[in-house]
Scaffold this active site. Structure first.
Site, PDB file in Angstrom:
ATOM      1  N   CYS A 269       0.949  -1.147   0.073  1.00  0.00           N
ATOM      2  CA  CYS A 269       0.075  -0.094   0.166  1.00  0.00           C
ATOM      3  C   CYS A 269       0.813   1.213  -0.030  1.00  0.00           C
ATOM      4  O   CYS A 269       0.819   2.121   0.741  1.00  0.00           O
ATOM      5  CB  CYS A 269      -0.980   0.165   1.160  1.00  0.00           C
ATOM      6  SG  CYS A 269      -1.919  -1.573   1.501  1.00  0.00           S
ATOM      7  N   ALA A 270       1.786   1.393  -0.958  1.00  0.00           N
ATOM      8  CA  ALA A 270       2.760   1.959  -1.065  1.00  0.00           C
ATOM      9  C   ALA A 270       2.591   3.695  -1.356  1.00  0.00           C
ATOM     10  O   ALA A 270       3.287   4.502  -0.821  1.00  0.00           O
ATOM     11  CB  ALA A 270       4.235   1.569  -1.997  1.00  0.00           C
ATOM     12  N   ALA A 271       1.829   3.849  -2.295  1.00  0.00           N
ATOM     13  CA  ALA A 271       1.560   5.201  -2.917  1.00  0.00           C
ATOM     14  C   ALA A 271       1.267   6.133  -1.569  1.00  0.00           C
ATOM     15  O   ALA A 271       0.458   5.604  -0.770  1.00  0.00           O
ATOM     16  CB  ALA A 271       0.592   5.090  -4.132  1.00  0.00           C
ATOM     17  N   GLY A 273       4.328   7.333  -1.539  1.00  0.00           N
ATOM     18  CA  GLY A 273       5.783   6.797  -1.780  1.00  0.00           C
ATOM     19  C   GLY A 273       6.715   7.371  -0.998  1.00  0.00           C
ATOM     20  O   GLY A 273       8.042   7.220  -1.219  1.00  0.00           O
ATOM     21  N   GLY A 274       6.296   8.198   0.163  1.00  0.00           N
ATOM     22  CA  GLY A 274       7.214   8.845   1.197  1.00  0.00           C
ATOM     23  C   GLY A 274       8.049   7.578   1.970  1.00  0.00           C
ATOM     24  O   GLY A 274       9.287   7.750   1.939  1.00  0.00           O
ATOM     25  N   ASP A 332       1.690  -0.527   5.269  1.00  0.00           N
ATOM     26  CA  ASP A 332       0.893   0.789   5.564  1.00  0.00           C
ATOM     27  C   ASP A 332      -0.459   0.369   5.157  1.00  0.00           C
ATOM     28  O   ASP A 332      -0.881   0.920   4.322  1.00  0.00           O
ATOM     29  CB  ASP A 332       1.614   2.076   4.798  1.00  0.00           C
ATOM     30  CG  ASP A 332       1.170   3.456   5.260  1.00  0.00           C
ATOM     31  OD1 ASP A 332       0.105   3.244   6.436  1.00  0.00           O
ATOM     32  OD2 ASP A 332       1.507   4.277   4.929  1.00  0.00           O
ATOM     33  N   CYS A 385      -2.406   5.526   9.717  1.00  0.00           N
ATOM     34  CA  CYS A 385      -2.505   6.870   9.914  1.00  0.00           C
ATOM     35  C   CYS A 385      -3.713   7.039  10.554  1.00  0.00           C
ATOM     36  O   CYS A 385      -4.529   7.871  10.168  1.00  0.00           O
ATOM     37  CB  CYS A 385      -2.043   7.708   8.578  1.00  0.00           C
ATOM     38  SG  CYS A 385      -3.191   7.512   7.318  1.00  0.00           S
TER      39      CYS A 385
END
EC number: 2.1.1.176
Length: 458
Positions: A269-271, A273-274, A332, A385
């Site tokens: 769930c990378a985007a 991309g931080g 994430d 988050c």
């Protein structure tokens, strides 16, 4: 008998030329339209404000008017509960349904009058003009004028005893935070949401030098918090890919994987991309997986600017199977995003308790799946988050019970997160709150709400 021709033109709903030319009218109209789309149709604010695919009226505005729209909507959403209470006090009876944008027009005007540096006369005049151009709102044009002018005269009496922390937080969210953190901390979280988030950066190397160049402050575990805001792409180091925008709290979970140099790491769930950038800059061979092709394309653009090479895969993790096991994994997980309300003030008004229920089911499924994708002895970091315990502490408790004998919890150490002791729980979880200080210096308040837990596979 011959009927007289009707020479009266029906209003088209479009601004008359003299009104359209009024400075700021188009921006106020777009602000009310977008506010209505967010709170009534539950459209995410980011989508409405997207400069390439968002609200057509917003995209047509000049840059300074787009900034004004963002400021108005931000204030209207952050103070939505207060504004609703103010209207209740000023109105003799509720405004009937099917009155066009009346409530949205009023919310936009009051946000300007009370929370932005805009003269009352401008906010009132443009709100009345807007009401007059909306076919269903037109009968209430006088009401708009009367309510706003009364607020201008009686603002101290009308607003003096308001409790913003309670009013601007939906009951279900406040109850959730009180149960998890206690009454006073819940109020501190709500108060933190009244202000915009700071602009934090993560750098490839030498944060002290970049803090000096950008007139920033070191916060968290090496993030840079900028003192002055401005166009991000105009700052030194942007063009040659020396840093990227990332909240100080969001930068902590990737650090929990330790030294990843030379390791094969999955960022799931990378985007946008931080965290992908953090891992790649630290020397990992990164596979970034995300369900959204559009968001993954943006991640790829970010990696190109940063000069980082990563493998990208567009896939639903519930159907994805890696060809080989990873050395480490960062998950994430999809979540309610209630930890990002300072940045996304629409979240309290578009999310509902049943969203949490659906998301926790997905999180549980993903945790169980991805734990089998890491090599024995490898680490998995789960993060969200979210401020909701159901997506953090309770989720992990259930996971540890289901995976008993197969995994172990690896507690987070204060030294791993920049010495931010208040962000590490007794259980060894990372739990950042918007009211926490982002640095050892307590003056630097505020960070995104984040939860993370670390596991090792046997």
């Amino acid at each position: 008998m011959t009927k007289r021709p009707n020479n009266k033109q029906k209003p088209s709903g479009k601004p008359a030329p003299e009104q359209a030319e009024k400075p700021g009218f188009a921006a106020r109209k777009v602000a009310a339209d977008i506010l209505g789309n967010v709170v009534h149709k539950k459209r995410p604010l980011d989508g409405e404000l997207d400069i390439t695919s968002g609200h057509s009226g917003f995209r047509a505005l000049a840059g300074n008017d787009r900034s004004l729209v963002r400021a108005i909507i931000g204030a209207a959403l952050r103070h939505r509960g207060e504004i609703a209470e103010i209207l209740d006090r000023l109105l003799d009876r509720p405004i009937p349904e099917k009155t066009g944008r009346i409530l949205d027009i009023l919310h936009v005007a009051i946000a300007q009058m009370l929370f932005l540096d805009i003269p009352d006369r401008a906010a009132v005049s443009l709100a009345v003009d807007h009401a007059g151009l909306d076919r269903r709102a037109r009968p209430y044009k006088g009401l708009v004028n009367g309510v706003l002018r009364r607020l201008g005269r009686e603002r101290d009496e009308v607003t003096g005893d308001l409790d913003p922390a309670v009013l601007n937080t939906p009951d279900w969210l406040m109850e959730s935070w009180q149960a998890a953190y206690g009454v006073e901390t819940a109020r501190e979280i709500a108060r933190a949401h009244e202000s915009e988030a700071a602009l934090d950066l993560s750098v490839k190397a030498d944060p002290e030098e970049w803090a000096r160049k950008l007139d920033g402050q070191i916060v968290g575990a090496g993030s840079i918090r900028l003192v002055r805001k401005g166009a991000v792409d105009a700052l030194e180091g942007y063009g040659d890919g020396q840093w990227w925008v990332q909240d100080a709290a969001a930068a902590l979970p990737a650090r929990l994987l330790g030294d990843v140099k030379g390791l094969r790491v999955a960022d799931l769930c990378a985007a946008p991309g931080g965290k992908t950038a953090q891992l790649a800059a630290a020397g990992a061979s990164v596979t970034a997986v995300d369900i959204s092709k559009a968001r993954l394309k943006r991640l790829e653009e970010n990696m190109t600017r940063l000069g980082l090479s990563v493998e990208t895969v567009a896939a639903d993790l519930r159907a994805f199977e890696p060809e080989d096991l990873f050395d480490a994994i960062l998950l994430d997980a999809p979540c309610s995003a209630t930890g990002t309300i300072r940045r996304h003030p629409d979240v309290p008004w578009i999310k509902k308790p049943y969203d949490i229920e659906k998301l926790t089911e997905i999180q549980s499924e993903l945790l169980d799946r991805v734990m089998g994708w890491v090599k024995p002895g490898g680490l998995v970091v789960y993060c969200t988050c979210s401020l909701e315990a159901a997506e953090g502490e309770a989720q992990v408790a259930g996971f540890l019970e289901r995976q008993a004998g197969k995994i172990e919890l690896v507690p987070v150490e204060v030294s791993e997160v920049g010495g931010l002791a208040e962000c590490v729980t007794n259980e060894g979880y990372l739990r950042c709150l918007p009211c926490h200080s982002a640095a050892l210096d307590p003056v630097s308040k505020g960070m995104d709400g984040f939860f993370a837990a670390r596991f090792r596979r046997f």
